[in-house]
Design a protein around this motif. Structure first.
Motif, mmCIF file in Angstrom:
data_model
loop_
_atom_site.group_PDB
_atom_site.id
_atom_site.type_symbol
_atom_site.label_atom_id
_atom_site.label_comp_id
_atom_site.label_asym_id
_atom_site.label_seq_id
_atom_site.Cartn_x
_atom_site.Cartn_y
_atom_site.Cartn_z
ATOM 1 N N ASN A 9 -13.909 70.629 42.240
ATOM 2 C CA ASN A 9 -13.524 72.028 42.145
ATOM 3 C C ASN A 9 -12.822 72.343 40.869
ATOM 4 O OD1 ASN A 9 -14.392 72.903 44.783
ATOM 5 N ND2 ASN A 9 -12.575 71.935 45.756
ATOM 6 N N ALA A 10 -12.378 71.549 40.221
ATOM 7 C CA ALA A 10 -11.581 71.856 38.953
ATOM 8 C C ALA A 10 -12.023 72.858 38.154
ATOM 9 C CB ALA A 10 -10.926 70.693 38.230
ATOM 10 N N GLY A 11 -11.454 73.673 37.510
ATOM 11 C CA GLY A 11 -12.032 74.712 36.218
ATOM 12 C C GLY A 11 -12.133 73.963 35.116
ATOM 13 N N ILE A 12 -11.202 72.636 34.912
ATOM 14 C CA ILE A 12 -11.064 72.155 33.639
ATOM 15 C C ILE A 12 -10.927 70.629 34.169
ATOM 16 C CG2 ILE A 12 -10.017 71.656 31.572
ATOM 17 C CD1 ILE A 12 -8.980 74.394 31.463
ATOM 18 N N ILE A 13 -11.780 69.942 33.079
ATOM 19 C CA ILE A 13 -11.760 68.497 33.634
ATOM 20 C C ILE A 13 -11.580 67.789 32.238
ATOM 21 C CG2 ILE A 13 -13.041 66.233 34.451
ATOM 22 C CD1 ILE A 13 -14.623 68.263 36.344
ATOM 23 N N VAL A 14 -10.697 66.663 32.126
ATOM 24 C CA VAL A 14 -10.348 65.850 30.854
ATOM 25 C C VAL A 14 -10.993 64.739 31.439
ATOM 26 C CG1 VAL A 14 -8.535 65.222 29.444
ATOM 27 C CG2 VAL A 14 -8.340 67.577 30.396
ATOM 28 N N SER A 15 -11.795 64.131 30.645
ATOM 29 C CA SER A 15 -12.383 62.740 30.996
ATOM 30 C C SER A 15 -11.887 61.874 30.089
ATOM 31 C CB SER A 15 -13.668 62.820 31.392
ATOM 32 O OG SER A 15 -14.138 62.904 32.781
ATOM 33 N N GLY A 16 -12.064 60.580 30.456
ATOM 34 C CA GLY A 16 -11.714 59.462 29.368
ATOM 35 C C GLY A 16 -12.723 58.494 29.583
ATOM 36 N N GLY A 17 -13.235 57.682 28.464
ATOM 37 C CA GLY A 17 -14.386 56.590 28.351
ATOM 38 C C GLY A 17 -13.677 55.317 28.015
ATOM 39 N N ARG A 18 -14.637 54.557 27.631
ATOM 40 C CA ARG A 18 -14.263 53.364 27.196
ATOM 41 C C ARG A 18 -13.197 53.235 25.956
ATOM 42 N NH1 ARG A 18 -17.472 48.499 28.063
ATOM 43 N NH2 ARG A 18 -19.401 49.786 27.928
ATOM 44 N N GLY A 19 -13.368 54.412 25.150
ATOM 45 C CA GLY A 19 -12.710 54.540 23.911
ATOM 46 C C GLY A 19 -11.093 54.625 24.243
ATOM 47 N N MET A 20 -10.817 54.946 25.375
ATOM 48 C CA MET A 20 -9.324 54.817 25.807
ATOM 49 C C MET A 20 -8.556 53.519 25.660
ATOM 50 S SD MET A 20 -8.861 57.999 26.605
ATOM 51 C CE MET A 20 -7.164 57.981 26.982
ATOM 52 N N GLY A 21 -9.437 52.484 25.894
ATOM 53 C CA GLY A 21 -8.963 51.119 25.536
ATOM 54 C C GLY A 21 -8.076 50.482 26.706
ATOM 55 N N SER A 22 -7.366 51.294 27.515
ATOM 56 C CA SER A 22 -6.616 50.608 28.578
ATOM 57 C C SER A 22 -6.476 51.854 29.654
ATOM 58 C CB SER A 22 -5.474 50.009 28.037
ATOM 59 O OG SER A 22 -4.611 51.078 27.859
ATOM 60 N N GLY A 23 -6.066 51.453 30.571
ATOM 61 C CA GLY A 23 -5.546 52.459 32.113
ATOM 62 C C GLY A 23 -4.174 53.042 31.679
ATOM 63 N N GLU A 24 -3.345 52.229 30.840
ATOM 64 C CA GLU A 24 -2.251 52.895 30.324
ATOM 65 C C GLU A 24 -2.399 54.285 29.455
ATOM 66 O OE1 GLU A 24 -2.519 49.144 30.048
ATOM 67 O OE2 GLU A 24 -1.791 49.598 32.117
ATOM 68 N N ASN A 25 -3.245 54.004 28.773
ATOM 69 C CA ASN A 25 -3.806 54.835 27.513
ATOM 70 C C ASN A 25 -4.181 56.296 28.398
ATOM 71 O OD1 ASN A 25 -2.813 53.273 25.491
ATOM 72 N ND2 ASN A 25 -4.917 52.694 24.995
ATOM 73 N N PHE A 26 -4.659 56.260 29.700
ATOM 74 C CA PHE A 26 -4.985 57.387 30.424
ATOM 75 C C PHE A 26 -3.870 58.452 30.386
ATOM 76 C CE2 PHE A 26 -9.121 58.117 32.094
ATOM 77 C CZ PHE A 26 -9.839 56.904 31.582
ATOM 78 N N ALA A 27 -2.694 57.886 30.194
ATOM 79 C CA ALA A 27 -1.362 58.637 30.448
ATOM 80 C C ALA A 27 -1.575 59.852 29.563
ATOM 81 C CB ALA A 27 -0.203 57.982 30.125
ATOM 82 N N ILE A 28 -2.042 59.608 28.179
ATOM 83 C CA ILE A 28 -2.138 60.817 27.377
ATOM 84 C C ILE A 28 -3.204 61.975 28.032
ATOM 85 C CG2 ILE A 28 -1.278 59.816 25.315
ATOM 86 C CD1 ILE A 28 -4.088 59.642 24.227
ATOM 87 N N LEU A 29 -4.041 61.356 28.440
ATOM 88 C CA LEU A 29 -4.976 62.519 28.958
ATOM 89 C C LEU A 29 -4.588 63.362 30.459
ATOM 90 C CD1 LEU A 29 -8.671 60.704 29.404
ATOM 91 C CD2 LEU A 29 -7.431 62.085 27.480
ATOM 92 N N GLU A 30 -3.760 62.471 31.158
ATOM 93 C CA GLU A 30 -2.877 63.055 32.056
ATOM 94 C C GLU A 30 -1.972 64.204 31.779
ATOM 95 O OE1 GLU A 30 -1.411 59.525 34.086
ATOM 96 O OE2 GLU A 30 -3.303 59.045 35.000
#
Lengths: 249, 307
Positions: B191-212
């Motif tokens: 239902n989101a109007g905007i989605i920020v998605s990460g791929g393999r380039g994120m390098g790690s789960g911890e790095n998803f913090a910047i997307l969050e």
């Protein structure tokens, strides 16, 4: 306990399909075919139930042309015990497939029927629920966890926004989602062994099920292509475009 | 003849999906009735009554329908079906669970995930995860169909339909055990109007913090490509793609995602696509409206600072 797993042959998930020039269908000629990924998860779950000593026999069944035997062999290489091929060259809607499967279930009397939640070609997401309706069985769709205890199944389902757990008496139908398990790779010895496992072919006519036409596909077209975008040179330019041109932030 | 829309609700509130399905029903043409099957669902009923284009709201309020199980709700719909030529529901986890049972009991085919209504019996639906569109004409007397709500605008809340109470209470053998909805301040992927998605380039789960952080600033949901899920960076329920969630937000920001077919199939109907990737050859740039060739670890914090 017997587990029945209906499976489908589909175009491999990593292949991009193209629409035929005459817009009658997608062109699947010479494309790599595979066991539908969700069906593979269903087979894996059934095999794990057998390995855990809960299921006694895993039977896979597929409806389609002779070529589906390839996917039935794949399912047996993953650990299914035997296969049933319901042969037809017709392209059947999920309701017709469910009616054929009902005839199979009447004979097999499986306690649990595991389906993939949908096939990645037709994207219908119907066959499991329809068989549940036709056989008046309880159902749990989009399963991410299946626990069996005696004549009861407790299933955790992926629903919009979270997880839901249901319990139901067996026989029941469960359709599986991505998170349920990670299917194994078939080993070479198991691939060889699968070639000798029993595969029964039944003609649709011999099941005594009357099928009818439900819909006509008038045309199949490619989706509208996205207009070519632009490359921006900086984060500042990106933000400016998003704010003032696309107006989305 | 009339159209029956199965309401999408959680007993407390009516989901926007229902307003969108009502729009699809209005496009078919005919008297539009909404069925609210639930328990203590008065608030959802009131919301359904206010949908423009709806003339009647049927209320099946019973403890048996509290969890809206496919097993008995489908039987309830079938009991009512004689008066309707079309039965519609949103292609949500409830609609997809219930409607095929309805169709099978009525001995008709179901048309799934309708994205366009061409006439009262002809509809467009995506197949192969949206890589092709099928125009399907139903030959059945009753048309049972799920509607992809992202393809329709929501009906306005300017209506005043009458509510009619039903006394049909049908039991299920299925028991509801529990439910755990993800407690997140972020919107649902679907239902989101905007989605920020990460791929393999994120390098790690911890790095998803910047997307969050970026997602929170934009009021966005966080998604991921299959590669990121398979690498164990994030759980499976974030996966956008052919075998994950199919989304169509107003803005989709793909970060460190190469753009495998699998992924594109799940997001290419987004209105605006932004791609941030350091590889200028990445296929994601072929579908992006705005592409930025940059190191995501510099670009994302910079973006976060500017929005």
């Amino acid at each position: 306990m017997k587990v029945l797993v209906p499976v489908k042959r589909v175009v491999d998930a990593n292949v991009k399909v193209r629409v035929k020039a005459d817009n009658t269908n997608v062109d699947t000629t010479n494309l790599k075919m595979a066991l539908n990924p969700f069906c593979e998860i269903a087979v894996e779950e059934a095999v794990r139930l057998k390995e855990a000593g809960i299921a006694a026999e895993v039977v896979v069944v597929s409806v389609g042309a002779k070529a589906v035997q390839e996917q039935l062999r794949t399912a047996m290489a993953l650990g299914a015990d035997r296969a049933i091929h319901i042969e037809t060259d017709e392209d059947l809607v999920p309701l017709s497939i469910a009616k054929l499967l009902k005839a199979v279930q009447e004979k097999e009397q499986a306690q649990l029927i595991l389906f993939g939640k949908q096939s990645i070609d037709g994207d219908n997401n119907q066959t499991g629920q329809m068989l549940a309706a036709l056989t008046d069985m309880p159902q749990a769709t989009f399963a991410s966890e299946v626990k069996l205890d005696g004549d009861k199944a407790t299933v955790t389902r992926e629903i919009d926004g979270g997880l839901q757990t249901l319990s139901m008496p067996l026989p029941a139908i469960v359709t599986v989602d991505l998170r349920l398990n990670e299917p194994r790779y078939a080993s070479l010895p198991n691939i060889m062994k699968a070639k000798r496992k029993p595969l029964e072919t039944i003609a649709v006519a011999d099941l005594g099920v009357s099928l009818k036409a439900h819909q006509t596909v008038l045309k199949v077209t490619p989706p509208v292509d996205r207009k070519a975008g632009i490359l921006v040179s900086s984060v500042e330019e990106l933000v400016e475009k998003l704010k003032n041109e696309a107006k989305v932030i | 003849m009339a159209i029956l829309v199965l309401a999408e609700h959680d007993n407390v509130s009516l989901k926007t999906d229902t307003a969108k399905v009502v729009s699809a029903a209005t496009a078919i043409g005919g008297d539009v009735h909404v069925l609210v099957a639930g328990h203590d669902c008065a608030a959802a009923v009131t919301a359904a009554q206010s949908l423009a284009g709806v003339s009647k709201v049927l209320v099946a309020d019973s403890a048996e329908y509290s969890a809206q199980l496919a097993e008995n709700v489908s039987k309830l719909v079938v009991e009512l079906a004689a008066d309707y030529e079309h039965v519609l529901a949103a292609a949500t986890s409830v609609g997809k669970d219930t409607l095929p049972r309805v169709a099978a009991l009525l001995d008709v085919s179901q048309i799934s995930e309708v994205i366009e209504v061409l006439s009262s019996d002809t509809f467009v639906r995506p197949i192969y995860a949206g890589n092709a569109l099928a125009t399907v004409q139903s030959l059945d007397a009753k048309k049972v169909m799920t509607v992809r709500s992202s393809a329709f605008d929501a009906a306005a809340s300017t209506g005043s339909a009458e509510a009619v109470n039903l006394t049909l209470s049908i039991a299920a053998r299925t028991d509801f055990v529990s439910q755990a909805l993800t407690e997140s301040a972020r919107p649902e992927l679907g239902n989101a109007g905007i989605i920020v998605s990460g791929g393999r380039g994120m390098g790690s789960g911890e790095n998803f913090a910047i997307l969050e952080q970026l997602a929170d600033k934009l009021g966005a949901a966080v998604g991921a490509s299959r590669a990121a899920v398979d690498a164990g960076f994030v759980p499976n329920d974030l996966q956008v793609g052919q075998t994950g969630k199919i989304v169509a937000p107003d803005l989709y920001i793909a970060v460190g995602i190469s753009g495998a077919i699998q992924h594109l199939a799940g997001m290419k109907d987004s209105k605006v696509i932004v791609a941030i990737n350091k590889d200028p050859e990445a296929p994601i740039f072929q579908v992006a409206d705005y592409g930025l060739v940059a190191d995501l670890f510099e670009a994302v914090p910079a973006l976060n600072g500017l929005v």
